[in-house]
Design an enzyme around this catalytic site. Structure first.
Site, mmCIF file in Angstrom:
data_model
loop_
_atom_site.group_PDB
_atom_site.id
_atom_site.type_symbol
_atom_site.label_atom_id
_atom_site.label_comp_id
_atom_site.label_asym_id
_atom_site.label_seq_id
_atom_site.Cartn_x
_atom_site.Cartn_y
_atom_site.Cartn_z
ATOM 1 N N SER A 101 5.915 -11.347 -30.089
ATOM 2 C CA SER A 101 6.931 -12.220 -29.699
ATOM 3 C C SER A 101 8.064 -11.873 -30.763
ATOM 4 C CB SER A 101 6.395 -13.670 -29.990
ATOM 5 O OG SER A 101 6.554 -14.136 -31.167
ATOM 6 N N ASP A 102 9.413 -12.166 -30.467
ATOM 7 C CA ASP A 102 10.410 -12.258 -31.346
ATOM 8 C C ASP A 102 10.157 -13.547 -32.096
ATOM 9 O OD1 ASP A 102 12.649 -11.695 -32.791
ATOM 10 O OD2 ASP A 102 13.832 -11.098 -30.850
ATOM 11 N N TRP A 103 10.922 -13.712 -33.329
ATOM 12 C CA TRP A 103 10.678 -14.734 -34.229
ATOM 13 C C TRP A 103 10.719 -16.131 -33.450
ATOM 14 C CZ3 TRP A 103 11.009 -13.928 -39.768
ATOM 15 C CH2 TRP A 103 10.879 -15.097 -40.472
ATOM 16 N N GLY A 104 9.545 -16.668 -33.590
ATOM 17 C CA GLY A 104 9.339 -18.051 -33.037
ATOM 18 C C GLY A 104 9.411 -18.203 -31.511
#
Length: 740
Positions: free
Chosen positions: A280-283
């Site tokens: 995933s991208d950050w968060g």
């Protein structure tokens, strides 16, 4: 025959000829020993504690304890041989001693930084781009890094989007070729080599089409447009073996990419048969809650894992929720096992189970601390990324014996800003980065003088420094203005509604122009800017982007003619923000404008010329290139024949130089409308003054394929325009008929 029997027997028992287990077998064996919590732990990525690219949630004591319990699979923003070794030691205290993966945003260099990525794309030099990533991988791996979150292969047509600096521009073909070069550079001769790091194709998918050019925003488009324009670079790097993919923050047609089954399960892991893993991208898993797609982190985790997201970067959703979701029967354990398997395979391929500390080597790190060969290359790459936009009366190149030169503008003595956004900060940056002032001064003759005045700040209304700048300009024979946007004004979360010069920089330029001194304008930026007044009134303009560690030397090499600029724009430059999005490969519409000023009941603005300020592929040289003798092997082709196109390029000027020769096509009639032009090939060629070269291009039906409204990918016979030129507007055209 007996020998063959024994080989087959060994294979049947899963052994190679030397009796060793395959990676798949080792992973299966390890998986059989893992508890559910340990499996989920491999899907967890946390950030280190000093630097973050998103909201920082890490509690250091808890994270360290979870690593020792085998509940963390990867860390990002942990770097250095000593630091990575310490974290790895914690991981090896876990029950199964599974090593960590260390990731880092190695975007345009590591210890040695190179031009921001959009500037690299302006070089149109795949060899230089690949070599820059080879160097970045060598340096980063020496600092204990296993994995970079690059390349960004998003196609971007809106310069307001801050992340255009991280990509390769607006064109699918060019972006695909550059993406492939970057993957080759990062991964080298293959994972497991000490100078190879895992690449990551991001952001999957269509992030470059975010509405309004705003970061994290929605994307709404047809599946045909998605497949034809935005997905090809991802498909190409997947087929080339890129180690990982990263989700994009945006939703696609109402479904967040992080839980978008169509792109993750159906396309990437299904139709494309991709074997790497998705992070995933950050968060972005947790962010599906404010998206309105999941009611809480538990539902977000469920949707993400079922859709095909393998690793959770900093959402804290997987570790907290996946075990419960499995126990409740909402997530089949096979999805957990598949994700863990993909991650463990990469750890085995990197050789981390054989030696978890193999990348944490202080001797190698010291060798890359200040590698002069890397810096020498960075200087070359920087100079070849610069684009000459204007050179009225051949002001450039400047003479080194010019008696007095004034350098004026807020960027003249900048150091770390030359990195541009997405760079790794080192404590000695101010000492080792070459400023524009020093680069120019070091190349001037000893009897020449270089004056300096800052003139203005980057982004405020303070005009108190104008008077000093004007007086400095009056003392000079030539003025070099260095304007643009601050290095942190392009990048993630750096979208801008106004992409003119910020603050009072344009006012400063106008005041200096009143002195009547000849002016060379250098524009420092990570995106296309709007600078119409300067383009119309300043005689010489260089687009210098942000060039990295050797920026000052690269710029001076071009200013004084050691290097003849050969860069070409990888994005269209608009006349104003109101013209955005503007890109060369648009559709024609039923009422196309007849010319640049046609505004009468056609697709146009009533208050603006129709063409951009500078077109895609544009870039001048200190010399002149003449195109002639464009020839086609045939004007009537059938079936799977190959069309050969030749053109003669003559250097008719006074300098040796490089030219990027561009091949475009137009499919005149189709079952769906086709763009007015499509880039299908380019060659960068060096030609000495007075010489000429004949270049050859080929096209096959594969180059003519497109997606129809039912997502069939094929070509159809008909008429095609074949175009060769120096940019997307200045082309020679010949028409052919190609029947099926």
């Amino acid at each position: 025959m007996k020998k063959l029997y024994y080989i087959l027997a060994f294979t049947a028992f899963g052994l190679n000829l030397f009796g060793q287990k395959t990676i798949d077998q080792k992973v299966s064996e390890l998986l059989s020993k893992m508890t559910l919590e340990e499996k989920v732990g491999q899907l967890v990525q946390y950030s280190g504690f000093e630097y973050a690219t998103g909201p920082q949630n890490s509690n250091s004591a808890n994270v360290l304890n979870e690593i020792k319990q085998g509940k963390v699979g990867s860390m990002l923003n942990v770097a250095g041989a000593e630091e990575t070794r310490k974290f790895q030691e914690l991981a090896l205290k876990s029950r199964l001693r599974i090593p960590l993966l260390f990731g880092q945003d190695v975007i345009h260099g590591y210890r040695t930084t190179f031009p921001v990525n959009i500037g690299q794309a302006a070089s149109w030099d795949l060899g230089l781009i690949e070599k820059s990533e080879r160097i970045a991988a060598t340096e980063a791996s020496a600092y204990g890094i296993h994995w970079t979150f690059a390349p960004m292969v998003d196609i971007a047509r809106d310069p307001r989007w801050g992340r255009v600096m991280e990509g390769s521009g607006e064109d699918t073909y060019l972006g695909t070729q550059i993406g492939l070069a970057r993957v080759r550079g990062f991964q080298g001769k293959g994972l497991g080599n000490l100078d190879a790091i895992m690449a990551c194709a991001k952001h999957f998918a269509a992030y470059g089409a975010a509405v309004g050019g705003r970061d994290y925003n929605s994307v709404d488009m047809s599946l045909r447009q998605l497949n034809e324009t935005y997905l090809p670079p991802f498909k190409a790097v997947a087929e080339a073996g890129v180690a990982t993919f990263m989700n994009s923050f945006n939703d696609i047609n109402g479904i967040p990419a992080t839980a978008n089954k169509y792109i993750l399960r159906d396309l990437l892991k299904g139709k494309w048969n991709y074997k790497g893993f998705v992070v995933s991208d950050w968060g972005s898993i947790g962010e599906m809650v404010p998206h309105g797609y999941a009611k809480d982190n538990k539902e977000a985790a469920e949707k993400a894992i079922l859709a095909g997201s393998d690793m959770d970067m900093e959402s804290r959703a997987y570790m907290a929720e996946l075990p419960k979701l499995v126990q409740e029967g909402k997530v089949d354990p096979k999805f957990i096992d598949d994700a863990v398997r993909r991650i463990l395979i990469k750890k085995f391929e990197m050789g981390l189970f054989d030696d978890p500390y193999r990348f944490s080597n202080e001797k190698r790190q010291k060798e890359q601390l200040n590698n002069q060969e890397n810096r020498k290359f960075g200087r070359e790459f920087g100079s070849k990324s610069i684009v000459l936009l204007k050179n009225q009366n051949n002001i450039l190149p400047l003479s080194r014996s010019t008696k007095t030169i004034a350098l004026i503008g807020p960027f003249g003595k900048e150091t770390s800003a030359n990195h541009g956004f997405w760079s790794i900060a080192f404590k000695d940056d101010n000492q080792r980065i070459i400023t524009q002032f020093d680069g120019i001064k070091n190349q001037l003759d000893k009897n020449s003088t270089l004056l300096y005045a800052k003139g203005a700040n980057v982004d405020d209304q303070d005009k108190s420094m104008f008077a000093e700048a004007v007086e400095t300009a009056k003392k000079a024979d030539v003025v070099i203005m260095t304007l643009g946007e601050g290095h942190a004004m392009s990048g993630e979360a750096k979208s801008r509604s106004n992409i003119h010069f910020s603050g009072v920089q344009e006012d400063l330029l106008k005041e200096i122009a009143k002195t009547g001194k000849p002016i060379v304008l250098m524009i420092n930026a990570g995106r296309p800017l709007v600078f119409d007044w300067a383009a119309d009134n300043i005689p010489a303009i260089l687009y210098t982007w942000w060039l990295g560690t050797e920026a000052g030397n690269s710029i001076a090499d071009v200013l004084f003619g050691t290097v003849n600029p050969g860069g070409k724009l990888p994005m269209t430059f608009p006349r104003t923000e109101g013209q955005v999005p503007v890109y060369y490969n648009h559709y024609n519409t039923g009422r196309p404008a007849k010319n640049n000023t046609d505004r009468n009941y056609v697709s146009a603005y009533i208050d603006l010329d129709n063409d951009p300020k500078f077109p895609f592929g544009f870039g001048l040289s200190y010399t002149q290139f003449k195109y002639s003798d464009m020839n086609l092997s045939s004007t009537n082709l059938k079936g799977n024949q190959t069309l050969t196109i030749s053109v003669n390029i003559a250097n008719t000027g006074k300098y040796d130089g490089e030219e990027v020769v561009q091949l475009y096509i137009r499919d005149l009639f189709g079952k769906v409308v086709r763009p007015v032009k499509e880039l299908k090939g380019f060659q960068k060629v060096f030609i000495k003054k007075g010489e000429n070269k004949t270049l050859n291009f080929t096209l096959t039906p594969e180059n003519l394929k497109f997606y129809d409204d039912e997502l069939n990918y094929d070509w159809e016979g008909g008429e095609f325009d074949i175009m060769i030129g120096t940019d997307s507007q200045n082309v020679q055209t010949k028409r052919i008929n190609w029947s099926k």
